[in-house]
Design a protein around this motif. Structure first.
Motif, PDB file in Angstrom:
ATOM      1  N   GLN A   1      -0.107   4.648   5.263  1.00 61.08           N
ATOM      2  CA  GLN A   1       0.770   4.375   4.128  1.00 61.08           C
ATOM      3  C   GLN A   1       1.411   5.699   3.724  1.00 61.08           C
TER       4      GLN A   1
ATOM      5  N   ASN B   1       7.027   3.446  -1.951  1.00 59.25           N
ATOM      6  CA  ASN B   1       6.297   3.119  -0.739  1.00 59.25           C
ATOM      7  C   ASN B   1       7.282   2.996   0.419  1.00 59.25           C
TER       8      ASN B   1
ATOM      9  N   LEU C   1       8.214   1.719   3.889  1.00 57.35           N
ATOM     10  CA  LEU C   1       7.764   0.625   4.745  1.00 57.35           C
ATOM     11  C   LEU C   1       7.766   1.048   6.206  1.00 57.35           C
TER      12      LEU C   1
ATOM     13  N   SER D   1       7.157   0.104  10.364  1.00 53.71           N
ATOM     14  CA  SER D   1       7.441  -1.005  11.276  1.00 53.71           C
ATOM     15  C   SER D   1       6.978  -0.656  12.683  1.00 53.71           C
TER      16      SER D   1
END
Length: 67
Positions: A4, A12, A14, A16
């Motif tokens: 994270q 935050n 993201l 992938s």
């Protein structure tokens, strides 16, 4: 792989499993990779696992600071 990334300006970030095409040339065969793209730029985080060890290799193309 649980990662994270938090940024003061972006919140935050993201992650992938699919990488932008410009990052393909940096992909290490047989490694696991995750990517992130946004106003800050692009990230490629890779992990290669061996016998009782793992190695991380990261590429960053930052357009501006992630704070």
């Amino acid at each position: 792989m649980k990662v994270q990334i938090l940024s003061e300006s972006e919140g935050n970030i993201l992650l992938s499993d699919s990488a932008p095409t410009w990052l393909w040339e940096y992909k290490i065969p047989e490694s696991r990779g995750i990517t992130a793209s946004g106003a800050f730029g692009d990230l490629l985080l890779q992990e290669t696992i061996g016998n009782q060890y793992s190695v991380w290799y990261n590429n960053y193309q930052l357009k501006r600071g992630t704070g």
